[in-house]
Design an enzyme around this catalytic site. Structure first.
Site, PDB file in Angstrom:
ATOM      1  N   HIS A  17       7.302   4.358  26.049  1.00  0.00           N
ATOM      2  CA  HIS A  17       7.156   4.842  27.430  1.00  0.00           C
ATOM      3  C   HIS A  17       5.687   5.174  27.722  1.00  0.00           C
ATOM      4  CE1 HIS A  17      11.560   6.303  27.014  1.00  0.00           C
ATOM      5  NE2 HIS A  17      11.571   5.277  27.856  1.00  0.00           N
ATOM      6  N   LYS A  41      26.079  12.684  32.438  1.00  0.00           N
ATOM      7  CA  LYS A  41      25.644  12.386  31.077  1.00  0.00           C
ATOM      8  C   LYS A  41      24.842  13.565  30.527  1.00  0.00           C
ATOM      9  CE  LYS A  41      23.386   8.478  28.973  1.00  0.00           C
ATOM     10  NZ  LYS A  41      22.587   7.304  29.272  1.00  0.00           N
ATOM     11  N   ARG A  90      10.744  -4.881  27.599  1.00  0.00           N
ATOM     12  CA  ARG A  90      10.610  -5.145  26.164  1.00  0.00           C
ATOM     13  C   ARG A  90      11.048  -6.552  25.818  1.00  0.00           C
ATOM     14  NH1 ARG A  90      14.184   0.021  24.878  1.00  0.00           N
ATOM     15  NH2 ARG A  90      15.184  -1.022  26.621  1.00  0.00           N
ATOM     16  N   SER A 127      14.953   5.132  23.468  1.00  0.00           N
ATOM     17  CA  SER A 127      15.275   6.534  23.181  1.00  0.00           C
ATOM     18  C   SER A 127      16.581   6.623  22.405  1.00  0.00           C
ATOM     19  CB  SER A 127      15.402   7.324  24.488  1.00  0.00           C
ATOM     20  OG  SER A 127      14.199   7.273  25.207  1.00  0.00           O
TER      21      SER A 127
END
Ligand code: PNS
Length: 162
Positions: A17, A41, A90, A127
């Site tokens: 990040h 969440k 990515r 993450s």
């Protein structure tokens, strides 16, 4: 002044990040890292903790600030009068996931999405994977700042002691 939003969950903020934010900060006068809250969440870190960790990790980037939002991202962009967001890519998997959101955000609010390629060093870093590896005792120091790693290790130690 040009401003861009870098949105995400950032639970926690990784060096991947940071790499994307640093690149964005070189392209825009100001970058706002917006921690998007998903009320359904529960993360490993609270939103306040995530913001604190991001602020510490981005202390080297003077034109970067951190904010939070719950709800549609385009509503945040409208409220803040910001028209551009930056996302890191990515892989082609990220691209496939991001394209519909970029098209939707453009249609909803004429928000432009700019994609920046991540560094190959971080192409496999997320993450969630970092948390999984760390929980199982793997070394995730190459993927986090020393400060965030310290907090992640402490959190995991706390979870295990419950
Ligand atoms: O770090 P993440 O979890 O991959 O970030 C995804 C995020 C939070 C940027 C995305 O889920 C999002 O924009 N959520 C906000 C709600 C929203 O606007 N949904 C519609 C997207 S078109």
């Amino acid at each position: 002044m040009t401003t861009a939003v870098c949105p995400g969950s950032f639970d926690p903020f990784t060096l991947g990040h940071h790499y994307v934010v640093e690149r964005a900060a070189a392209c825009f006068d100001e970058v706002v890292i917006t921690v998007v809250v998903n009320p359904n969440k529960r993360g490993m870190f609270s939103v306040d903790e995530r913001i604190e960790l991001i602020r510490a990790d981005c202390a080297d980037l003077p034109n970067v600030r951190v904010d939070r939002w719950t709800g549609l991202l385009v509503d945040y962009m409208r409220n803040e009068d910001i028209h551009t967001m930056v996302k890191g890519l990515r892989s082609a998997v990220d691209f496939d996931y991001e394209v519909p959101m970029a098209q939707m955000n453009r249609e909803l609010a004429d928000v432009e999405t700019i994609f920046l390629l991540t560094d190959p060093r971080f192409a496999h870093v997320s993450s969630s994977l970092v948390k999984e590896v760390a929980k199982l005792g793997g070394d995730v120091t190459p993927f986090l700042s020393a400060n965030t790693h310290r907090h992640l290790a402490a959190r995991i130690a706390g979870e295990r002691s419950i």
